[in-house]
Design a protein around this motif. Structure first.
Motif, PDB file in Angstrom:
ATOM      1  N   LYS A 129      -4.964   7.841   5.457  1.00 51.89           N
ATOM      2  CA  LYS A 129      -5.735   6.810   6.165  1.00 51.89           C
ATOM      3  C   LYS A 129      -7.214   7.175   6.136  1.00 51.89           C
ATOM      4  O   LYS A 129      -7.601   8.264   6.545  1.00 51.89           O
ATOM      5  CB  LYS A 129      -5.239   6.705   7.605  1.00 51.89           C
ATOM      6  N   LYS A 150      -0.572   7.423   0.945  1.00 52.89           N
ATOM      7  CA  LYS A 150      -2.033   7.410   0.874  1.00 52.89           C
ATOM      8  C   LYS A 150      -2.601   7.734   2.248  1.00 52.89           C
ATOM      9  O   LYS A 150      -2.185   7.181   3.252  1.00 52.89           O
ATOM     10  CB  LYS A 150      -2.503   6.012   0.432  1.00 52.89           C
ATOM     11  N   LEU A 155     -12.315  -0.986  -0.184  1.00 51.37           N
ATOM     12  CA  LEU A 155     -11.077  -0.541  -0.834  1.00 51.37           C
ATOM     13  C   LEU A 155     -11.391   0.279  -2.076  1.00 51.37           C
ATOM     14  O   LEU A 155     -10.782   1.329  -2.308  1.00 51.37           O
ATOM     15  CB  LEU A 155     -10.218  -1.749  -1.233  1.00 51.37           C
ATOM     16  N   MET A 189       0.844  -1.178   0.000  1.00 55.97           N
ATOM     17  CA  MET A 189       0.000   0.000   0.000  1.00 55.97           C
ATOM     18  C   MET A 189       0.887   1.237   0.000  1.00 55.97           C
ATOM     19  O   MET A 189       1.893   1.289   0.679  1.00 55.97           O
ATOM     20  CB  MET A 189      -0.925  -0.004   1.227  1.00 55.97           C
ATOM     21  N   THR A 239      -9.022   2.526   3.741  1.00 55.98           N
ATOM     22  CA  THR A 239      -7.739   1.829   3.914  1.00 55.98           C
ATOM     23  C   THR A 239      -7.705   0.949   5.157  1.00 55.98           C
ATOM     24  O   THR A 239      -6.912   0.018   5.219  1.00 55.98           O
ATOM     25  CB  THR A 239      -6.589   2.855   4.017  1.00 55.98           C
TER      26      THR A 239
END
Length: 174
Positions: free
Chosen positions: A7, A5, A36, A1, A41
């Motif tokens: 959370k 990105k 997703l 991941m 996440t």
């Protein structure tokens, strides 16, 4: 991941009840994939008195990070940090989440006798304050989730009702 990105957490709560059908549903690969695809996440599950234990995941394979616990002295921090809440139909959980202006999906426990909680959830869903579903329909609710359609819930002032009751019972009214 991607570590950059942001959370986006989904918090699932069943309160002090046992609602294994909801926990089993959020633990399915299909539902996790739907979350997703919506950009979430992390999945944190408060499973209450249930006997079904979901699978934990660290998310290193690109999947959701999944964690669970049974009870907490307060779920307030979980609610505050959640991007989406999935809850049983208990009025305390519903109104605590709405007060925080968090997007909410209420899942009705069809196994409860005389399920008055579903009436509250369905009425608030009709008013567009939340989304409502059942364990069997939760995937479809998430797939069609439109957070822009939510109407913010504004709690009312109960003072006039309390005064009316006090007057009726013969208590002094300010």
């Amino acid at each position: 991941m991607d570590s950059n990105k942001s959370k986006r957490s989904v918090f699932v709560t069943v309160g002090t009840t046992s609602f294994d059908s909801l926990i089993k549903t959020v633990n399915t690969d299909q539902l996790k994939e739907a979350l997703l695809n919506k950009g979430y996440t992390h999945l944190v599950i408060q499973m209450g008195r249930g006997s079904y234990f979901p699978k934990k995941s660290n998310g290193k394979d690109g999947s959701l990070v999944v964690d669970y616990f049974t009870f907490s002295s307060s779920i307030a921090e979980y609610l505050k940090s959640a991007s989406l809440v999935i809850s049983h139909a208990g009025s305390g959980s519903i109104f605590e989440t709405l007060k925080l202006a968090k997007p909410l999906i209420v899942v009705v426990n069809e196994n409860l006798m005389d399920n008055h909680q579903s009436e509250l959830a369905e009425e608030l869903a009709e008013r567009k304050h939340l989304f409502c579903g059942h364990p069997k329909t939760l995937y479809q609710v998430i797939e069609s989730l439109d957070l822009d359609s939510i109407v913010r819930y504004k709690s009312g002032d109960a003072t006039p009702v309390a005064k009316l009751i006090n007057r009726h019972l013969g208590f002094p009214v300010d």
